[in-house]
Design an enzyme around this catalytic site. Sequence first.
Site, PDB file in Angstrom:
ATOM      1  N   LYS A 106      -0.955   6.485  23.161  1.00 24.00           N
ATOM      2  CA  LYS A 106      -1.163   5.256  22.367  1.00 24.00           C
ATOM      3  C   LYS A 106      -2.084   4.337  23.162  1.00 24.00           C
ATOM      4  CE  LYS A 106       0.274   3.525  18.420  1.00 24.00           C
ATOM      5  NZ  LYS A 106       0.631   4.257  17.207  1.00 24.00           N
ATOM      6  N   ALA A 222       0.840   1.621   3.933  1.00 30.85           N
ATOM      7  CA  ALA A 222       1.990   2.505   3.714  1.00 30.85           C
ATOM      8  C   ALA A 222       2.758   2.118   2.442  1.00 30.85           C
ATOM      9  CB  ALA A 222       2.912   2.463   4.934  1.00 30.85           C
TER      10      ALA A 222
HETATM   11  P1  NAD Z   1      -0.315  -2.951   6.969  1.00 32.85           P
HETATM   12  O1  NAD Z   1      -0.744  -3.971   7.961  1.00 32.85           O
HETATM   13  O2  NAD Z   1      -1.337  -2.355   6.054  1.00 32.85           O
HETATM   14  O3  NAD Z   1       0.842  -3.547   6.039  1.00 32.85           O
HETATM   15  C1  NAD Z   1       1.979  -4.171   6.534  1.00 32.85           C
HETATM   16  C2  NAD Z   1       2.725  -4.855   5.392  1.00 32.85           C
HETATM   17  O4  NAD Z   1       3.912  -5.435   5.907  1.00 32.85           O
HETATM   18  C3  NAD Z   1       1.952  -5.985   4.735  1.00 32.85           C
HETATM   19  O5  NAD Z   1       2.179  -5.957   3.352  1.00 32.85           O
HETATM   20  C4  NAD Z   1       2.600  -7.232   5.323  1.00 32.85           C
HETATM   21  O6  NAD Z   1       2.510  -8.366   4.463  1.00 32.85           O
HETATM   22  C5  NAD Z   1       4.009  -6.767   5.467  1.00 32.85           C
HETATM   23  N1  NAD Z   1       4.787  -7.565   6.425  1.00 32.85           N
HETATM   24  C6  NAD Z   1       4.381  -8.099   7.592  1.00 32.85           C
HETATM   25  N2  NAD Z   1       5.384  -8.787   8.168  1.00 32.85           N
HETATM   26  C7  NAD Z   1       6.442  -8.660   7.353  1.00 32.85           C
HETATM   27  C8  NAD Z   1       7.764  -9.139   7.382  1.00 32.85           C
HETATM   28  N3  NAD Z   1       8.206  -9.917   8.375  1.00 32.85           N
HETATM   29  N4  NAD Z   1       8.592  -8.788   6.366  1.00 32.85           N
HETATM   30  C9  NAD Z   1       8.131  -8.010   5.353  1.00 32.85           C
HETATM   31  N5  NAD Z   1       6.905  -7.560   5.265  1.00 32.85           N
HETATM   32  C10 NAD Z   1       6.065  -7.878   6.237  1.00 32.85           C
HETATM   33  O7  NAD Z   1       0.416  -1.825   7.801  1.00 32.85           O
HETATM   34  P2  NAD Z   1       0.698  -0.306   7.377  1.00 32.85           P
HETATM   35  O8  NAD Z   1      -0.420   0.542   7.856  1.00 32.85           O
HETATM   36  O9  NAD Z   1       1.101  -0.266   5.950  1.00 32.85           O
HETATM   37  O10 NAD Z   1       1.950   0.006   8.304  1.00 32.85           O
HETATM   38  C11 NAD Z   1       3.276  -0.380   7.939  1.00 32.85           C
HETATM   39  C12 NAD Z   1       4.247   0.345   8.833  1.00 32.85           C
HETATM   40  O11 NAD Z   1       4.052   1.748   8.689  1.00 32.85           O
HETATM   41  C13 NAD Z   1       4.090   0.047  10.328  1.00 32.85           C
HETATM   42  O12 NAD Z   1       5.346   0.088  10.940  1.00 32.85           O
HETATM   43  C14 NAD Z   1       3.233   1.191  10.803  1.00 32.85           C
HETATM   44  O13 NAD Z   1       3.403   1.418  12.191  1.00 32.85           O
HETATM   45  C15 NAD Z   1       3.805   2.319   9.971  1.00 32.85           C
HETATM   46  N6  NAD Z   1       2.893   3.453   9.882  1.00 32.85           N
HETATM   47  C16 NAD Z   1       1.727   3.359   9.185  1.00 32.85           C
HETATM   48  C17 NAD Z   1       0.862   4.451   9.167  1.00 32.85           C
HETATM   49  C18 NAD Z   1      -0.400   4.400   8.376  1.00 32.85           C
HETATM   50  O14 NAD Z   1      -1.066   5.449   8.285  1.00 32.85           O
HETATM   51  N7  NAD Z   1      -0.779   3.286   7.776  1.00 32.85           N
HETATM   52  C19 NAD Z   1       1.190   5.609   9.865  1.00 32.85           C
HETATM   53  C20 NAD Z   1       2.408   5.690  10.564  1.00 32.85           C
HETATM   54  C21 NAD Z   1       3.245   4.581  10.557  1.00 32.85           C
END
Ligand code: NAD
Length: 421
Positions: A106, A222
């Site tokens: 990472k 996600a």
């Molecule tokens: P993103 O930044 O696109 O979206 C995050 C979402 O969470 C946004 O809608 C935001 O408004 C919301 N959010 C932020 N703080 C919050 C809170 N306190 N309460 C509720 N909602 C809140 O991120 P993402 O890429 O969708 O990732 C989301 C999760 O999935 C993370 O934990 C990330 O590590 C995990 N993840 C994502 C991927 C990927 O390919 N995008 C892969 C593996 C894991």
Amino acid sequence: MVEELDPFKIAQQQLDEAASIMNLDKQALALLREPMQTVIVNFPAKMRDGKTRTFRGFRVLYNNARGPGKGGIRYHPEETIETVKALSAWMTWKCSLANIQYGGSKGGVICDTKKLNETELENISRAYIRAISKFIGPEVDVPAPDVYTTPQMMAWMMDEFSRIKEHNVFGVITGKPLEVWGSEGRNDSTALGGLYILREAAKMKKIDLKKAKVAIQGFGNAGHFAFSIASEMFGCKIVAISDSQGGVYDEKGLDLKKLDEAKEKTGSVQGYKGGKKVSNEELLELNVDILIPAAIENQIHGGNAARIKPKILLELANGPVTPEADKILSANGVLDLPDFLVNSGGVIGSYFEWIQNQQGYYWTREEFDKKLDVIVTKSFKDVMATQKEYAEKGKKINPRMAAYIIAVGRVASAMKTRGWY
Ligand code: NAD
């Protein structure tokens, strides 16, 4: 007692617990409790006023016994080495559980992307790659996008690395735009992988997904794709969704188009016309069949876990459930499917991109999805089989621990076979 929320300590606690259940060799555990290599760099990048500013970046290679390091790069104002170490450990377990030819790693840079313009972001991305170029490469360690980093940044980073090497090295980084040999399907592979797993879990629990009520926390990459795939591909009814400002609930089901419009117009899904507003805390406690945390970590904790009782909890976010909550959910019979199983579609998608880059031969979207389905379905079945195998030996473990036992066991075996202990 205050619950431990230091991410690296949590990662170590989880490993220790798995090691004790599976009687892991002491030397193997010593090797696996800490990263193999931790790189901290201080580097200059030029800002819009023509002056340089110093940034601090990290790249942690947790373990490479089964293949090159693999893990995203985060840009965050509060990034810490402890977070990067924890995430690199989880990447190791995620890649091992998926049984793909990667170790875990990472990276991160301490910076606030909201205060930087495009040129500054490009300068920082290139400067960071120059600073860590000795520690990455298609056969060494392969970064990808993560929190607040984008496909465009990956393109700049690949370009900078290629300049240093004096030839194109597309496979040094994944999550690239399609123009520079990203992969079809990579964008929504996290959510799609998670939903293939949901399909298998629903089959096992005899839940008809067409009649299932679903709540999703998070409306980013996600959460948004989880909504569209769950509703369009599996016919689920999504009754609640949220973003950082709060959520909206309608027992008749929400409409994705209207949610997009609300987000566009008002900045939040709470601007949705219809339904009722709910807080993020309330959303988690709704009476639904399936709960999908897809936002940030530590959302389900010792304080609220007892009130959270979906039939299936699909951890699409990283680390949404704390260790204390984990125990409460298990005791309450919630099928809590762990993050490094559920969201492995993202890294599997990256793996597919890397394979295609290495071969210079590209797959169709259908081939990509089919291969993803095969891998995640196998991972889910492996986890369920391991849980059953331990139950038959009189040891009751939850899916997270079963997943740990498989993942840690594979890395330990590779280390043993290579003569590391
Ligand atoms: P993103 O930044 O696109 O979206 C995050 C979402 O969470 C946004 O809608 C935001 O408004 C919301 N959010 C932020 N703080 C919050 C809170 N306190 N309460 C509720 N909602 C809140 O991120 P993402 O890429 O969708 O990732 C989301 C999760 O999935 C993370 O934990 C990330 O590590 C995990 N993840 C994502 C991927 C990927 O390919 N995008 C892969 C593996 C894991």
